[in-house]
Design a protein around this motif. Structure first.
Motif, PDB file in Angstrom:
ATOM      1  N   UNK A  93      59.884   4.341  -6.379  1.00  0.00           N
ATOM      2  CA  UNK A  93      58.726   3.591  -5.900  1.00  0.00           C
ATOM      3  C   UNK A  93      57.484   3.875  -6.714  1.00  0.00           C
ATOM      4  N   UNK A  94      57.261   5.138  -7.061  1.00  0.00           N
ATOM      5  CA  UNK A  94      56.097   5.501  -7.875  1.00  0.00           C
ATOM      6  C   UNK A  94      56.182   4.854  -9.253  1.00  0.00           C
ATOM      7  N   UNK A  95      57.337   4.953  -9.908  1.00  0.00           N
ATOM      8  CA  UNK A  95      57.486   4.367 -11.242  1.00  0.00           C
ATOM      9  C   UNK A  95      57.329   2.853 -11.202  1.00  0.00           C
ATOM     10  N   UNK A  96      57.785   2.234 -10.119  1.00  0.00           N
ATOM     11  CA  UNK A  96      57.633   0.782  -9.964  1.00  0.00           C
ATOM     12  C   UNK A  96      56.163   0.403  -9.844  1.00  0.00           C
ATOM     13  N   UNK A  97      55.419   1.131  -9.027  1.00  0.00           N
ATOM     14  CA  UNK A  97      54.003   0.829  -8.862  1.00  0.00           C
ATOM     15  C   UNK A  97      53.216   1.138 -10.137  1.00  0.00           C
ATOM     16  N   UNK A  98      53.577   2.200 -10.820  1.00  0.00           N
ATOM     17  CA  UNK A  98      52.928   2.497 -12.101  1.00  0.00           C
ATOM     18  C   UNK A  98      53.180   1.377 -13.108  1.00  0.00           C
ATOM     19  N   UNK A  99      54.406   0.878 -13.139  1.00  0.00           N
ATOM     20  CA  UNK A  99      54.742  -0.205 -14.075  1.00  0.00           C
ATOM     21  C   UNK A  99      53.910  -1.446 -13.788  1.00  0.00           C
ATOM     22  N   UNK A 100      53.851  -1.838 -12.525  1.00  0.00           N
ATOM     23  CA  UNK A 100      53.067  -3.019 -12.158  1.00  0.00           C
ATOM     24  C   UNK A 100      51.601  -2.852 -12.557  1.00  0.00           C
ATOM     25  N   UNK A 101      51.053  -1.669 -12.282  1.00  0.00           N
ATOM     26  CA  UNK A 101      49.646  -1.423 -12.590  1.00  0.00           C
ATOM     27  C   UNK A 101      49.412  -1.402 -14.090  1.00  0.00           C
ATOM     28  N   UNK A 102      50.300  -0.744 -14.846  1.00  0.00           N
ATOM     29  CA  UNK A 102      50.134  -0.652 -16.293  1.00  0.00           C
ATOM     30  C   UNK A 102      50.202  -2.019 -16.953  1.00  0.00           C
ATOM     31  N   UNK A 103      51.097  -2.876 -16.458  1.00  0.00           N
ATOM     32  CA  UNK A 103      51.212  -4.221 -17.016  1.00  0.00           C
ATOM     33  C   UNK A 103      49.913  -4.999 -16.835  1.00  0.00           C
ATOM     34  N   UNK A 104      49.246  -4.817 -15.706  1.00  0.00           N
ATOM     35  CA  UNK A 104      47.985  -5.504 -15.457  1.00  0.00           C
ATOM     36  C   UNK A 104      46.848  -4.878 -16.282  1.00  0.00           C
ATOM     37  N   UNK A 105      46.748  -3.568 -16.250  1.00  0.00           N
ATOM     38  CA  UNK A 105      45.645  -2.894 -16.941  1.00  0.00           C
ATOM     39  C   UNK A 105      45.662  -3.181 -18.437  1.00  0.00           C
ATOM     40  N   UNK A 106      46.840  -3.207 -19.036  1.00  0.00           N
ATOM     41  CA  UNK A 106      46.917  -3.428 -20.476  1.00  0.00           C
ATOM     42  C   UNK A 106      46.494  -4.839 -20.873  1.00  0.00           C
ATOM     43  N   UNK A 107      46.441  -5.736 -19.902  1.00  0.00           N
ATOM     44  CA  UNK A 107      45.973  -7.099 -20.180  1.00  0.00           C
ATOM     45  C   UNK A 107      44.501  -7.287 -19.815  1.00  0.00           C
ATOM     46  N   UNK A 108      43.823  -6.201 -19.469  1.00  0.00           N
ATOM     47  CA  UNK A 108      42.404  -6.275 -19.144  1.00  0.00           C
ATOM     48  C   UNK A 108      42.132  -6.669 -17.709  1.00  0.00           C
ATOM     49  N   UNK A 109      43.164  -6.598 -16.850  1.00  0.00           N
ATOM     50  CA  UNK A 109      43.009  -6.951 -15.444  1.00  0.00           C
ATOM     51  C   UNK A 109      42.749  -5.704 -14.607  1.00  0.00           C
ATOM     52  N   UNK A 110      42.299  -5.903 -13.374  1.00  0.00           N
ATOM     53  CA  UNK A 110      42.179  -4.780 -12.450  1.00  0.00           C
ATOM     54  C   UNK A 110      43.562  -4.310 -12.040  1.00  0.00           C
ATOM     55  N   UNK A 111      43.637  -3.109 -11.498  1.00  0.00           N
ATOM     56  CA  UNK A 111      44.918  -2.482 -11.235  1.00  0.00           C
ATOM     57  C   UNK A 111      45.745  -3.266 -10.212  1.00  0.00           C
ATOM     58  N   UNK A 112      45.106  -4.041  -9.344  1.00  0.00           N
ATOM     59  CA  UNK A 112      45.816  -4.829  -8.339  1.00  0.00           C
ATOM     60  C   UNK A 112      44.942  -5.995  -7.920  1.00  0.00           C
ATOM     61  N   UNK A 113      45.528  -6.968  -7.296  1.00  0.00           N
ATOM     62  CA  UNK A 113      44.780  -8.107  -6.764  1.00  0.00           C
ATOM     63  C   UNK A 113      43.731  -7.605  -5.767  1.00  0.00           C
ATOM     64  N   UNK A 114      42.586  -8.222  -5.760  1.00  0.00           N
ATOM     65  CA  UNK A 114      41.502  -7.789  -4.880  1.00  0.00           C
ATOM     66  C   UNK A 114      40.587  -6.818  -5.583  1.00  0.00           C
ATOM     67  N   UNK A 115      41.177  -5.880  -6.300  1.00  0.00           N
ATOM     68  CA  UNK A 115      40.434  -5.007  -7.177  1.00  0.00           C
ATOM     69  C   UNK A 115      39.325  -4.217  -6.520  1.00  0.00           C
ATOM     70  N   UNK A 116      38.235  -4.052  -7.269  1.00  0.00           N
ATOM     71  CA  UNK A 116      37.143  -3.172  -6.845  1.00  0.00           C
ATOM     72  C   UNK A 116      36.277  -3.781  -5.750  1.00  0.00           C
ATOM     73  N   UNK A 117      36.139  -5.105  -5.733  1.00  0.00           N
ATOM     74  CA  UNK A 117      35.179  -5.710  -4.797  1.00  0.00           C
ATOM     75  C   UNK A 117      35.743  -6.892  -4.016  1.00  0.00           C
ATOM     76  N   UNK A 118      37.004  -7.246  -4.253  1.00  0.00           N
ATOM     77  CA  UNK A 118      37.554  -8.449  -3.622  1.00  0.00           C
ATOM     78  C   UNK A 118      38.359  -8.206  -2.373  1.00  0.00           C
ATOM     79  N   UNK A 119      38.423  -6.971  -1.915  1.00  0.00           N
ATOM     80  CA  UNK A 119      39.214  -6.665  -0.737  1.00  0.00           C
ATOM     81  C   UNK A 119      38.381  -6.555   0.523  1.00  0.00           C
ATOM     82  N   UNK A 120      38.980  -5.965   1.527  1.00  0.00           N
ATOM     83  CA  UNK A 120      38.302  -5.805   2.814  1.00  0.00           C
ATOM     84  C   UNK A 120      37.187  -4.763   2.726  1.00  0.00           C
ATOM     85  N   UNK A 121      36.106  -5.034   3.460  1.00  0.00           N
ATOM     86  CA  UNK A 121      35.013  -4.057   3.554  1.00  0.00           C
ATOM     87  C   UNK A 121      35.439  -2.806   4.302  1.00  0.00           C
TER      88      UNK A 121
END
Length: 430
Positions: A93-121
């Motif tokens: 599970x950890x390696x899977x989540x790391x892979x998903x995050x690395x694929x996004x980060x290397x393309x200049x995206x935030x680590x996950x959808x919602x990111x730093x300011x798009x999620x719940x308060x």
């Protein structure tokens, strides 16, 4: 085997503070060469008018990025210890989540959808936010597996992987000049983040560490600046903190036959799951700067075996002239000393062994005596750890050893590239 790729990887306040308390040391460490991309060797990359900062390298491919990729200017390297309570499914599970995050980060995206300011308060952000507005900056993220992932110090096979441990994945032997600090050595897992912007590299390690909360804790880390080798013919040779050009004879990505022979693990090698991968050696080498700065120029050049300005071998020519170790001077003594670094490190002195180096300078403040805590964070990729061992053994009588102290050491098996829909190292668990 598979894992839930949509898992949020949440962590309680108790887990959070427990992991923070278990985390270990960090460190600090700019001269960029060209931003060219060896398309055939690296799987391609893109740039725009803003140059290197806009470089984007694909995450998925036959090999992990960050090996033959043109060496970026900045590094954040981190080694992790896996939590005692983690089981095989948790590791996947950890390696899977790391892979998903690395694929996004290397393309200049935030680590996950919602990111730093798009999620719940009312929930922590899924991205820490310090890279908002920054481009990908050539970010590459490379993962490796240490010996402890296969069997721990007691010999226990925690994840059912011991039978698949590479026979050559053993802690490195003790070498001349070793004064290793356990807190700066080893690790079950590693992540190498390289980029042309230090904040982008730090952001990657910070967020991948955050994803690991409760499952793996930071053992040690190292920041690097000013690459000390070139991995592409498009790059100029950089200098190390001794002021000399470093990595003139390094393996280049465009030398595809040499890369294939000396860097990539073959399908015919053991174990088969590591095919397309490599072995990574990391060494933290303290340079005794204050002593070196009092050495006469002629002696400095004799110890290295090259001129300090041009970087040419003392046997003559220019930087890329092949050294002539038989050539003598007026006194019939070899122009390149018998204990010169360039002679002892040369493939002809080591049974033809070559490595692909991706080292970085570091300066981590000063020690209690007021001396710079500075040096070389050495990184090399090779088809077999024996290549590094042979060269390092040869360097036992290197005259430079008087000015060097090896304080950190680690070795990792770096899996081959990741296909879309897979996680890094998936073949290990098949």
């Amino acid at each position: 085997m598979s894992a839930d790729r949509s898992s949020g990887g949440g962590v309680s306040r108790r887990q959070l503070f427990g992991v923070l308390g278990a985390g270990a040391a960090g460190a600090v460490v700019g001269a960029a060469g060209g931003a060219g991309v060896a398309l055939a060797a690296t799987g391609g990359g893109t740039t725009d008018a803003s140059g290197a900062a806009a470089s984007v390298y694909p995450y998925f491919g036959a090999h992990q990025a960050g090996i033959v990729t043109p060496a970026q200017d900045r590094l954040h390297f981190a080694a992790f210890d896996v939590a005692d309570a983690l089981d095989r499914e948790g590791l996947i599970g950890l390696l899977t989540e790391w892979t998903d995050a690395a694929a996004r980060l290397s393309q200049g995206l935030e680590v996950a959808e919602g990111g730093a300011v798009g999620g719940s308060d009312y929930s922590p952000p899924t991205d820490t936010g310090e890279a908002l507005g920054l481009p990908a900056s050539g970010l590459t993220i490379t993962f490796g597996f240490g010996p402890g992932l296969f069997t721990d110090e007691s010999g226990a096979d925690r994840f059912g992987l011991s039978a698949r441990r590479p026979a050559m994945l053993e802690p490195l032997p003790r070498f001349q000049g070793d004064a290793l600090v356990p807190e700066m050595s080893g690790g079950d897992l590693c992540i190498q983040a390289c980029a042309d912007d230090p904040q982008v590299a730090v952001h990657a390690i910070r967020n991948l560490s955050r994803i690991a909360f409760g499952r793996a804790s930071l053992r040690w880390s190292q920041l690097g600046f000013g690459r000390t080798s070139s991995t592409s013919t498009t790059q100029a040779t950089p200098r190390n903190l001794f002021g000399f050009k470093d990595g003139t004879a390094n393996v280049k990505a465009e030398e595809t036959a040499i890369v294939d022979d000396h860097v990539w693990v073959h399908a015919s090698d053991e174990p088969a799951w590591l095919a397309g991968g490599s072995y990574l050696v990391a060494r933290r080498i303290r340079m005794i700067i204050e002593n070196w700065d009092r050495v006469q120029l002629g002696e400095q050049e004799m110890l290295v075996g090259r001129s300090k300005g041009e970087g040419a071998p003392l046997s003559g020519g220019t930087e890329f002239t092949e050294p002539d170790f038989d050539k003598t001077g007026a006194t019939d003594a070899p122009l390149i000393d018998a204990d010169a670094h360039v002679r002892l490190a040369h493939p002809t002195s080591n049974g033809g062994a070559r490595m692909l180096r991706r080292g970085y300078n570091f300066v981590d403040g000063n020690d209690s005596l007021g001396r710079l805590d500075a040096g070389l964070f050495f990184l090399s990729f090779q088809r077999s750890p024996q290549q590094f061992i042979d060269v390092q053994t040869s360097l036992a009588r290197d005259g430079l050893n008087e000015y060097l102290k090896h304080v950190g050491s680690a070795i990792f098996a770096v899996p081959g590239g990741v296909a879309e829909g897979e996680f890094v190292g998936q073949a290990l668990f098949a």
